[in-house]
Design a protein around this motif. Sequence first.
Motif, mmCIF file in Angstrom:
data_model
loop_
_atom_site.group_PDB
_atom_site.id
_atom_site.type_symbol
_atom_site.label_atom_id
_atom_site.label_comp_id
_atom_site.label_asym_id
_atom_site.label_seq_id
_atom_site.Cartn_x
_atom_site.Cartn_y
_atom_site.Cartn_z
ATOM 1 N N VAL A 21 0.848 -1.188 0.000
ATOM 2 C CA VAL A 21 0.000 0.000 0.000
ATOM 3 C C VAL A 21 0.881 1.234 0.000
ATOM 4 O O VAL A 21 1.648 1.451 0.964
ATOM 5 C CB VAL A 21 -0.940 0.022 1.218
ATOM 6 N N SER A 78 1.230 5.481 -0.234
ATOM 7 C CA SER A 78 0.498 6.690 0.131
ATOM 8 C C SER A 78 1.440 7.884 0.096
ATOM 9 O O SER A 78 2.664 7.719 0.019
ATOM 10 C CB SER A 78 -0.121 6.550 1.524
ATOM 11 N N CYS A 85 5.350 3.255 1.801
ATOM 12 C CA CYS A 85 4.938 1.957 1.275
ATOM 13 C C CYS A 85 4.969 0.955 2.421
ATOM 14 O O CYS A 85 5.998 0.809 3.082
ATOM 15 C CB CYS A 85 5.884 1.527 0.165
ATOM 16 N N THR A 130 2.890 -2.824 4.262
ATOM 17 C CA THR A 130 2.010 -3.972 4.099
ATOM 18 C C THR A 130 1.772 -4.614 5.451
ATOM 19 O O THR A 130 2.644 -4.565 6.325
ATOM 20 C CB THR A 130 2.598 -5.005 3.129
ATOM 21 N N GLY A 151 1.988 -2.593 -5.163
ATOM 22 C CA GLY A 151 0.812 -1.887 -4.699
ATOM 23 C C GLY A 151 0.077 -1.286 -5.883
ATOM 24 O O GLY A 151 0.440 -1.510 -7.036
ATOM 25 N N GLN A 152 -0.930 -0.506 -5.567
ATOM 26 C CA GLN A 152 -1.722 0.142 -6.617
ATOM 27 C C GLN A 152 -1.167 1.504 -7.005
ATOM 28 O O GLN A 152 -1.641 2.108 -7.964
ATOM 29 C CB GLN A 152 -3.175 0.279 -6.162
ATOM 30 N N THR A 195 0.586 5.526 -6.001
ATOM 31 C CA THR A 195 0.104 6.803 -5.488
ATOM 32 C C THR A 195 0.489 7.878 -6.488
ATOM 33 O O THR A 195 1.603 7.867 -7.036
ATOM 34 C CB THR A 195 0.665 7.076 -4.082
#
Length: 128
Positions: free
Chosen positions: A5, A7, A22, A24, A119-120, A122
């Motif tokens: 993840v 952000s 980053c 998890t 991750g997706q 940011t």
Amino acid sequence: QVALVESGGDSVQPGKSLKLSCTTNQFTLDGYHLGWFLQAPGRAREGIACINTLNGATHYDDSVMGRFALSKDNTKNTVYLVMNDLKPDDTGRYYCGALPRRHFSDCKLNPWNDYDRWGQGTLVTVSS
């Protein structure tokens, strides 16, 4: 399945700074080298910074050398990318990737697809 993840992305003016994170909660990052990758609009994903979590060595693309700094906080299972003196060319989606240490002795900036957990991303936009 999203394993990491990211952000911290934002829209900023040139010359400003951002700090990306980053993390998890699915696994410990200690078994992986970590990398940050930029996918600028209309371009392929490119490695910009990575850290060898065995010895702490970091590697940077020439485009960010001296402006970006990567660090890892083991207590928080998190890796950071501090981005200073941002430029319009830094615009894009930033991804964190994990490279298994059991297969690789050092991190690498490319090819990005050797990293097997992602991750997706940011989004960072640098514009006046």
